[in-house]
Scaffold this motif. Structure first.
Motif, short mmCIF file in Angstrom:
data_model
loop_
_atom_site.label_atom_id
_atom_site.label_comp_id
_atom_site.label_asym_id
_atom_site.label_seq_id
_atom_site.Cartn_x
_atom_site.Cartn_y
_atom_site.Cartn_z
N LEU A 276 -18.65 47.80 40.83
CA LEU A 276 -19.74 46.85 41.05
C LEU A 276 -20.02 46.70 42.55
CD1 LEU A 276 -18.82 44.04 38.49
CD2 LEU A 276 -20.82 45.56 38.38
N ALA A 277 -18.96 46.59 43.36
CA ALA A 277 -19.14 46.45 44.81
C ALA A 277 -19.75 47.71 45.42
CB ALA A 277 -17.80 46.14 45.47
N VAL A 278 -19.24 48.87 45.01
CA VAL A 278 -19.75 50.13 45.55
C VAL A 278 -21.22 50.34 45.18
CG1 VAL A 278 -19.56 52.65 45.37
CG2 VAL A 278 -17.51 51.26 45.72
N MET A 279 -21.56 50.08 43.93
CA MET A 279 -22.93 50.36 43.48
C MET A 279 -23.95 49.44 44.12
SD MET A 279 -22.69 53.04 41.77
CE MET A 279 -24.41 53.13 41.27
N ILE A 280 -23.64 48.13 44.21
CA ILE A 280 -24.63 47.23 44.82
C ILE A 280 -24.80 47.57 46.30
CG2 ILE A 280 -23.06 45.33 45.48
CD1 ILE A 280 -25.28 43.40 44.54
N LYS A 338 -28.58 37.84 39.05
CA LYS A 338 -29.19 38.95 38.31
C LYS A 338 -30.71 38.86 38.29
CE LYS A 338 -28.27 41.66 34.18
NZ LYS A 338 -27.28 41.91 33.12
N LYS A 339 -31.27 37.68 38.11
CA LYS A 339 -32.72 37.54 38.07
C LYS A 339 -33.35 37.87 39.42
CE LYS A 339 -33.03 34.20 34.28
NZ LYS A 339 -33.39 32.81 33.87
N VAL A 389 -23.16 37.67 48.64
CA VAL A 389 -22.69 36.64 47.70
C VAL A 389 -21.92 37.31 46.57
CG1 VAL A 389 -23.41 34.85 46.08
CG2 VAL A 389 -24.64 35.14 48.24
N PHE A 390 -22.53 38.32 45.97
CA PHE A 390 -21.96 38.98 44.79
C PHE A 390 -20.62 39.64 45.10
CE2 PHE A 390 -21.81 42.64 41.79
CZ PHE A 390 -21.86 41.93 40.60
N ILE A 391 -20.55 40.38 46.21
CA ILE A 391 -19.30 41.06 46.55
C ILE A 391 -18.19 40.06 46.86
CG2 ILE A 391 -18.18 42.60 48.21
CD1 ILE A 391 -20.82 44.10 48.47
N SER A 392 -18.55 38.93 47.46
CA SER A 392 -17.53 37.92 47.78
C SER A 392 -16.99 37.22 46.55
CB SER A 392 -18.12 36.88 48.75
OG SER A 392 -19.05 36.03 48.10
N GLU A 393 -17.68 37.37 45.41
CA GLU A 393 -17.30 36.65 44.19
C GLU A 393 -16.48 37.48 43.21
OE1 GLU A 393 -21.04 33.57 43.59
OE2 GLU A 393 -21.25 35.63 42.88
N ILE A 394 -16.60 38.80 43.22
CA ILE A 394 -16.13 39.61 42.08
C ILE A 394 -14.69 40.11 42.24
CG2 ILE A 394 -18.43 40.33 41.36
CD1 ILE A 394 -17.98 42.96 42.87
N PHE A 395 -14.01 39.74 43.34
CA PHE A 395 -12.62 40.16 43.52
C PHE A 395 -11.70 38.94 43.48
CE2 PHE A 395 -14.94 43.69 45.38
CZ PHE A 395 -14.26 44.79 44.88
N PRO A 396 -10.47 39.11 42.98
CA PRO A 396 -9.49 38.01 43.00
C PRO A 396 -9.17 37.57 44.43
CG PRO A 396 -8.77 39.81 41.57
CD PRO A 396 -9.94 40.32 42.32
N ASN A 397 -8.60 36.40 44.58
CA ASN A 397 -8.34 35.84 45.91
C ASN A 397 -7.58 36.81 46.82
OD1 ASN A 397 -9.55 33.26 45.63
ND2 ASN A 397 -7.82 32.61 44.35
N ALA A 398 -6.48 37.35 46.33
CA ALA A 398 -5.65 38.20 47.18
C ALA A 398 -6.27 39.56 47.45
CB ALA A 398 -4.27 38.39 46.54
N PRO A 453 -23.10 41.99 36.01
CA PRO A 453 -22.82 40.70 35.38
C PRO A 453 -23.41 39.54 36.19
CG PRO A 453 -20.92 41.38 36.63
CD PRO A 453 -21.93 42.49 36.78
N GLU A 454 -23.56 38.41 35.57
CA GLU A 454 -24.01 37.20 36.27
C GLU A 454 -22.79 36.39 36.70
OE1 GLU A 454 -25.65 35.14 38.36
OE2 GLU A 454 -27.36 35.81 37.15
#
Length: 476
Positions: A276-280, A338-339, A389-398, A453-454
């Motif tokens: 997801l991070a690579v593609m966006i 997503k919208k 925003v999206f990249i900062s959200e989709i990975f766990p904290n560590a 994903p949203e």
């Protein structure tokens, strides 16, 4: 919204303003730098005893030797080498020394780059100082959104992280305005030096203001500074409304995440977040956005605008970018990521088709300007507002620092590729290059519809569960 939270987000996002300024400032000086580099090439040829390569040759012969689109692209994007390295360099130090400490270091690098670029004595020193600025830009693209995401409750996280993008486009606009104003002062040979040197003032201000914002509460908890973390959460607010409950949730998440720090990042269970991070990040640059930012003046001159008019049109593009970024910032937590990406993808396709037609048909100026206004609006409202925003959200904290670094690294590798090749492709393909960018954006539209994903309004610790990264059980 808590005042400390808003102040902290704005100050951290000033790293984005310097990011935008440093990226776009080259657009006003790139043709002057091209001539300077050509002249220095001749001097180097003479020094090494190659008069056959020097000024005695005809203009046509010199063009064959050193006035190539490939070399010019290399000159313009020299800082991007630094951004690629910087996007990978600062993630681990941010985990060890803290997000705020690394932001201070980035402020110093921005300042050194601005002063050094303005005072550069030849092309090698100029490239070195631009490289230093690139390190700061690459680091800022990782650390600024990561810090803001970690201090923000879920219900305002999108808007606050998007302030980074707002500041990036504000920085781009300020660079265009600054270049235009400086060009009106008739400073002659010093003009390009002032264009780079003015960045030193916001860089110094950024560094000073960082002393007045708190450290990331999630980083503090990871380091065992629970009392300070509790104090920061009390100032910025929580997802649960209960500070002790928030501490417990973060601690449990970090406990699970700690296992991931001892194993390779590129593992199958993290594949979805990685892709997801690579593609966006790839799609962000396959739109051709950096070609427009770096070569704005040149593109409008290709469409028939005079030099001064081209700089003024660059300012119009900058204002459009700012306005639509503000609009996206207002609605990103209401409409969702997503919208906005869907709207942006459709806008990309329409605008790039119009620009390609404008160059193909020879109608030029007005269609190209309108097409690029729509293009930058689509970018600002979609990809520009969403990516960090999206990249900062989709990975766990560590894993967030490494994940953010991966996304940023991919972004800057693609930015270097697009910016490096645009002059060549523009000469060889003409209008077709914009049609190719439009086709890539059709691919982005399909990706958004089928895969993306949203993440709107979901706590960071919950997102990792929904993406299937970990199976975490929280105590009641």
């Amino acid at each position: 919204m808590r005042s400390v939270l808003l102040k902290s987000a704005i100050v951290a996002a000033l790293g984005g303003l310097l990011f935008g300024f440093d990226t776009a400032v080259i657009s006003g000086a790139e043709k002057t730098l091209e001539q300077i580099y050509e002249d220095q090439y001749i001097l180097i040829a003479r020094y090494f005893g190659r008069p056959d390569l020097a000024a005695e040759q005809s203009e046509d012969d010199l063009s064959m030797l050193h006035k190539t689109s490939f070399w010019h692209g290399t000159v313009v994007v020299s800082a991007l080498i630094g951004t690629v390295i910087g996007s990978l360099l600062f993630g681990k130090p941010a985990d060890r020394y803290g997000r705020r400490s690394i932001l201070k270091l980035l402020g110093i690098l921005y300042f050194v780059s601005a002063v050094g670029s303005a005072l550069a004595w030849e092309m090698i020193s100029f490239s070195i100082f631009r490289f230093i600025g690139g390190l700061a830009v690459g680091g800022a693209s990782v650390i600024c959104p990561m810090y803001i995401a970690e201090i923000s409750p879920a219900y305002v996280r999108g808007r606050l992280v998007a302030i980074t993008q707002f500041n990036i486009v504000l920085g781009i606009l300020l660079a265009y305005l600054s270049n235009w104003i400086i060009s009106l002062l008739n400073l002659g040979a010093l003009e390009w030096r002032w264009m780079f040197g003015v960045e030193a003032f916001p860089a110094a201000a950024f560094y000073a203001m960082l002393f007045f914002i708190p450290r990331s509460p999630r980083w503090l908890i990871a380091q065992g500074y629970l009392d300070e973390a509790r104090n920061v959460l009390n100032q910025v607010g929580t997802d649960t409304g209960n500070i002790d409950a928030e501490l417990h949730v973060i601690q449990q998440s970090l406990s699970e995440d700690a296992k991931s720090l001892k194993e390779p990042f590129f593992r199958r269970k993290y594949l979805r977040s990685i892709m997801l991070a690579v593609m966006i990040a790839m799609f962000n640059q396959l739109s051709g956005i950096n070609a427009l930012i770096y070569y704005t003046k040149r593109i409008f001159e290709m469409a028939g605008a005079e030099s001064a008019s081209a700089l003024a049109q660059s300012v119009i593009i900058g204002f459009t970018n700012l306005i639509f970024t503000m609009a996206a910032l207002i609605v990103i937590d209401r409409f969702g990521r997503k919208k906005l990406m869907l709207a942006g993808s459709i806008g990309y396709i329409i605008s790039l088709t119009a620009v390609a037609w404008g160059f193909y048909s020879g109608t030029g100026g007005a269609i190209v300007l309108i097409g690029f206004i729509v293009f930058i609006a689509a970018h600002a409202f979609g990809q520009g507002a969403v990516i960090w925003v999206f990249i900062s959200e989709i990975f766990p904290n560590a894993l967030r620092a490494r994940g953010q670094a991966l996304g940023s690294f991919t972004h800057w590798i693609m930015a270097a590729l697009i910016s490096q090749t645009f002059p060549m492709f523009a000469e060889q393909l003409g209008w077709r290059i914009f049609a190719i960018y439009g086709l890539c954006m059709a691919g982005q539209l399909a990706w958004v519809l089928l895969i993306m994903p949203e993440t709107k309004g979901i706590p960071l610790e919950e997102i990792q569960k929904r993406l299937g990264l970990f199976k975490i059980y929280f105590s009641k």
